[in-house]
Write a protein that holds these residues in place. Structure first.
Motif, mmCIF file in Angstrom:
data_model
loop_
_atom_site.group_PDB
_atom_site.id
_atom_site.type_symbol
_atom_site.label_atom_id
_atom_site.label_comp_id
_atom_site.label_asym_id
_atom_site.label_seq_id
_atom_site.Cartn_x
_atom_site.Cartn_y
_atom_site.Cartn_z
ATOM 1 N N GLY A 1 17.539 14.690 6.428
ATOM 2 C CA GLY A 1 17.883 15.910 7.143
ATOM 3 C C GLY A 1 16.900 17.035 6.863
ATOM 4 O O GLY A 1 16.577 17.831 7.753
ATOM 5 N N LEU A 2 16.400 17.106 5.642
ATOM 6 C CA LEU A 2 15.395 18.113 5.289
ATOM 7 C C LEU A 2 14.133 17.920 6.117
ATOM 8 O O LEU A 2 13.509 18.885 6.564
ATOM 9 C CB LEU A 2 15.046 18.010 3.799
ATOM 10 N N LEU A 3 13.743 16.661 6.291
ATOM 11 C CA LEU A 3 12.512 16.371 7.017
ATOM 12 C C LEU A 3 12.674 16.577 8.524
ATOM 13 O O LEU A 3 11.720 16.940 9.217
ATOM 14 C CB LEU A 3 12.079 14.924 6.736
ATOM 15 N N LYS A 4 13.887 16.352 9.039
ATOM 16 C CA LYS A 4 14.120 16.462 10.480
ATOM 17 C C LYS A 4 14.291 17.901 10.945
ATOM 18 O O LYS A 4 13.996 18.233 12.096
ATOM 19 C CB LYS A 4 15.376 15.663 10.862
ATOM 20 N N ASP A 5 14.776 18.775 10.049
ATOM 21 C CA ASP A 5 15.061 20.159 10.436
ATOM 22 C C ASP A 5 13.785 21.004 10.342
ATOM 23 O O ASP A 5 13.265 21.229 9.239
ATOM 24 C CB ASP A 5 16.138 20.738 9.512
ATOM 25 N N PRO A 6 13.250 21.490 11.458
ATOM 26 C CA PRO A 6 11.999 22.267 11.417
ATOM 27 C C PRO A 6 12.088 23.506 10.531
ATOM 28 O O PRO A 6 11.095 23.907 9.911
ATOM 29 C CB PRO A 6 11.783 22.660 12.889
ATOM 30 N N SER A 7 13.286 24.110 10.463
ATOM 31 C CA SER A 7 13.424 25.345 9.666
ATOM 32 C C SER A 7 13.370 25.072 8.165
ATOM 33 O O SER A 7 13.181 26.002 7.368
ATOM 34 C CB SER A 7 14.739 26.047 10.015
ATOM 35 N N LEU A 8 13.535 23.805 7.766
ATOM 36 C CA LEU A 8 13.538 23.460 6.340
ATOM 37 C C LEU A 8 12.225 22.838 5.868
ATOM 38 O O LEU A 8 12.030 22.670 4.668
ATOM 39 C CB LEU A 8 14.690 22.486 6.037
ATOM 40 N N ARG A 9 11.347 22.505 6.812
ATOM 41 C CA ARG A 9 10.124 21.790 6.422
ATOM 42 C C ARG A 9 9.180 22.645 5.579
ATOM 43 O O ARG A 9 8.627 22.178 4.588
ATOM 44 C CB ARG A 9 9.392 21.287 7.671
ATOM 45 N N MET A 10 8.971 23.900 5.988
ATOM 46 C CA MET A 10 8.057 24.738 5.206
ATOM 47 C C MET A 10 8.610 25.067 3.827
ATOM 48 O O MET A 10 7.878 24.961 2.833
ATOM 49 C CB MET A 10 7.716 26.020 5.977
ATOM 50 N N PRO A 11 9.893 25.459 3.686
ATOM 51 C CA PRO A 11 10.421 25.630 2.335
ATOM 52 C C PRO A 11 10.297 24.355 1.490
ATOM 53 O O PRO A 11 9.996 24.430 0.297
ATOM 54 C CB PRO A 11 11.904 25.977 2.569
ATOM 55 N N LEU A 12 10.497 23.186 2.121
ATOM 56 C CA LEU A 12 10.381 21.931 1.388
ATOM 57 C C LEU A 12 8.939 21.688 0.950
ATOM 58 O O LEU A 12 8.688 21.262 -0.188
ATOM 59 C CB LEU A 12 10.865 20.760 2.245
ATOM 60 N N LEU A 13 7.991 21.972 1.837
ATOM 61 C CA LEU A 13 6.578 21.802 1.479
ATOM 62 C C LEU A 13 6.190 22.730 0.337
ATOM 63 O O LEU A 13 5.490 22.325 -0.603
ATOM 64 C CB LEU A 13 5.694 22.065 2.707
ATOM 65 N N VAL A 14 6.655 23.973 0.399
ATOM 66 C CA VAL A 14 6.384 24.915 -0.694
ATOM 67 C C VAL A 14 6.994 24.407 -1.994
ATOM 68 O O VAL A 14 6.358 24.458 -3.056
ATOM 69 C CB VAL A 14 6.930 26.320 -0.343
ATOM 70 N N ALA A 15 8.215 23.890 -1.916
ATOM 71 C CA ALA A 15 8.884 23.364 -3.109
ATOM 72 C C ALA A 15 8.098 22.199 -3.712
ATOM 73 O O ALA A 15 7.918 22.117 -4.934
ATOM 74 C CB ALA A 15 10.301 22.905 -2.749
ATOM 75 N N VAL A 16 7.609 21.299 -2.857
ATOM 76 C CA VAL A 16 6.833 20.148 -3.339
ATOM 77 C C VAL A 16 5.538 20.612 -3.998
ATOM 78 O O VAL A 16 5.169 20.143 -5.089
ATOM 79 C CB VAL A 16 6.533 19.184 -2.162
#
Length: 461
Positions: free
Chosen positions: A246-261
Motif C-alpha cells: 500500500g505504501l508503494l501504490k499510494d503516490p502521496s506516500l512514495r516520497m515520504p517513504l523514499l526519504v525514510a529509506v
C-alpha cells in the motif's frame, strides 16, 4: 523502560568487537576438538564475518515482522513478548563454548538480531506516540542514548581487565539477558500507547486514561483534541492500516517513504559500522597493540554517549533536518581526512606517532558527527513522517533497509579492507556526499509539528 530495547541493540552491535581474537580462537578450538585438525585461516575469517553480520539477517526478519507484531499485539505487549527471544539468544551464546559449538554462537547471534530488529521497529513507534510534540525530538534522542550506553558498556566489559578473556567472553555475550529481564519487570508499570488505543483499536476510554497516566495529571485536552482531529482525518480519508504494498501504490506516500529509506541508508552506509564492528582491527593496522587498540575503541563508546547527551536539547531547538545535515557534512570531511592519514600511517616505513594519533582523532570525529544527527534521527523521523495508518509499515520498511545495509557492511568489510587496503573508507565517503545532496533537497523539518502538519508538507509537493 521502552528504551531498554535500544540498549540491547547497542550492546549486541559492538559486544563482539573486543573479543574478536578470542572468538576466532574458539572457532579453531571447536574444529580441532571435533576433527583433530586446525581450521583454515580463510574459514575462520568467513565464520567470523558471518558471526558479525548474521545479526543483521535476524534484524531484517524482525523488522519485516515488526509492523504486524505491533499492530496485532500492541506496542507495549509487543515489546513484552519480544523479551523471551532475547533470553533464548543469550542462553545459546553463553553455552556455545562449553558445548564446543560455534554453530550455537552463530544461531544465538541470529536470534539476538531478530530480537533487536523487532525492538528497532517497536521502540521508536511507541516513544513517538507517547511523547508530546514539544519534546518528541528529545525523547527520540534518548533512544540513541540507550544505544550508545549499550555500546559503551559492551566495550568496557569486553576489555581484558573485565570479561574480555578466554574464560569469560561467553559471560560477556550471555549478558544480553540483562535488558530482557529488566523489561519483563518494568513494562508492567508502563501504559499502552494512547494513539494505538484510540486510532488503531478505537478504545477511547482506555486511550484517555493512558494519556492521563503518561502526563501524570497534567492537562491533556490539547493532545486529545489533536488525536481526535487525526482520527477524524483518517476517517474522512478512509485510512486503515496500510501494508508495505500500500505504501508503494499510494503516490502521496512514495516520497515520504523514499526519504525514510534514504535516512536509514545515510546511517548505515556512512561507514560508522566499520568503526563499531572493526575499530580494534583498524587501530591495530595503524600500529597500535591489541590492548591499546581496545582502549582506543573504548573512546568510540564514550564519545557516542557524551555527544548524544549534548544533542538531546538541540533536537527540539535546532531541528532534525539541520542536525542530520550537519552530521552528514561533518562525517564526510572527517572521513576524507581519516582516509588520508590512515593511508599514510599504514604505508609509513617507520612508526609515526603523530599520524597514528591523527588517524584515531578523525576516526573519532566521524563518531562525533554521527552522534549529532545520523545516529538517532533516522529512528525517530520515520515515525514522524507518517500518520497512524501507514506508520508501522513505514517504520518496518525503514528497519529492514537499515538491517540489510548493516548486513552488507558487516559481511563485506573485511573483504573490502583486503581489496582496497587503506582506501576502504572511500566508498562510504562517496555515499555520504550523495545522501547529503538528496536530503538537502527533500528532507522536511518535523520539529514541533503534529503528524497531520508533517503529512501536509509532502502533500504540497
Amino acid at each position: 523502560m521502552s528504551v531498554m530495547g535500544m540498549f540491547q541493540f547497542g550492546y549486541n552491535t559492538t559486544v563482539i568487537n573486543a573479543p574478536d581474537g578470542l572468538i576466532k580462537a574458539f572457532f579453531n578450538e571447536s574444529h580441532l576438538n571435533r576433527y583433530g585438525t586446525p581450521m583454515p585461516e580463510a574459514t575462520i575469517d568467513i565464520l567470523w564475518s558471518v558471526a558479525v553480520a548474521i545479526t543483521a539477517v535476524g534484524g531484517c526478519i524482525g523488522g519485516l515482522l515488526g509492523a504486524e507484531w505491533a499492530n496485532r499485539l500492541g506496542r507495549k505487549r509487543g515489546m513484552f513478548f519480544n523479551t523471551f527471544s532475547g533470553l533464548v539468544a543469550a542462553l545459546l551464546m553463553s553455552l556455545s563454548k562449553p558445548a564446543h559449538s560455534y554453530e550455537m554462537l552463530i544461531i544465538g547471534r541470529l536470534v539476538i538480531g531478530f530480537h533487536c530488529g523487532l525492538y528497532t521497529g517497536l521502540v521508536p513507534v511507541y516513544n513517538a506516540e507517547v511523547s508530546p510534540p514539544s519534546i518528541r525530538g528529545s525523547v527520540g534522542t534518548i533512544n540513541q542514548l540507550a544505544v550508545t550506553l549499550g555500546l559503551l558498556i559492551a566495550q568496557v566489559l569486553g576489555l581484558q581487565d573485565t570479561l574480555g578473556t578466554a574464560e569469560l567472553w561467553p559471560v560477556l555475550l550471555g549478558l544480553a539477558a540483562f535488558a530482557p529481564v529488566v523489561q519483563i519487570i518494568g513494562l508492567s508499570f508502563c501504559p499502552e500507547s494512547p494513539r494505538y488505543l484510540l486510532l488503531s483499536m478505537q478504545e477511547e476510554v482506555a486511550a484517555v486514561q493512558s494519556l492521563k497516566d503518561l502526563r501524570c495529571g497534567s492537562d491533556v485536552q490539547a493532545e486529545l483534541t489533536e488525536m481526535y482531529k487525526e482520527q477524524q482525518s483518517n476517517s474522512d480519508l478512509d485510512e486503515h492500516k496500510v501494508g508495505v504494498l500500500g505504501l508503494l501504490k499510494d503516490p502521496s506516500l512514495r516520497m515520504p517513504l523514499l526519504v525514510a529509506v534514504v535516512m536509514h541508508l545515510s546511517q548505515q552506509l556512512s561507514g560508522i559500522n566499520c568503526i563499531f564492528y572493526y575499530s580494534s582491527a583498524l587501530f591495530e593496522r595503524i600500529g597500535l597493540s591489541v590492548v591499546d587498540a581496545n582502549y582506543a575503541s573504548l573512546a568510540v563508546g564514550g564519545i557516542m554517549v557524551v555527544m548524544t547527551i549534548v544533542s538531546i536539547p538541540l533536537m527540539d531547538r535546532a531541528g532534525r533536518r539541520a542536525l542530520h545535515l550537519v552530521g552528514l557534512a561533518g562525517m564526510f570531511f572527517s572521513s576524507i581526512v581519516f582516509t588520508v592519514c590512515f593511508n599514510v600511517a599504514v604505508k609509513a616505513t617507520e612508526k609515526n606517532r603523530t599520524l597514528e594519533v591523527t588517524s584515531i582523532v578523525f576516526a573519532l570525529m566521524i563518531v562525533v558527527f554521527f552522534a549529532i544527527g545520523p545516529g538517532s534521527i533516522p529512528w525517530m523521523i520515520v515515525a514522524e513522517l507518517f500518520s497512524q495508518g501507514p506508520r508501522t509499515s513505514a517504520v518496518a520498511v525503514g528497519v529492514v533497509v537499515n538491517w540489510l545495509s548493516n548486513f552488507a557492511v558487516g559481511i563485506s568489510f573485511i573483504s573490502l579492507l583486503n581489496a582496497t587496503g587503506e582506501l576502504v573508507f572511500v566508498p562510504f565517503t562517496c555515499f555520504l556526499f550523495v545522501f547529503f545532496v538528496f536530503l538537502w533537497c527533500f528532507l522536511p523539518e518535523t520539529k514541533g509539528k503534529t503528524f497531520e502538519e508533517i503529512s501536509a508538507l509532502f502533500n504540497k509537493h
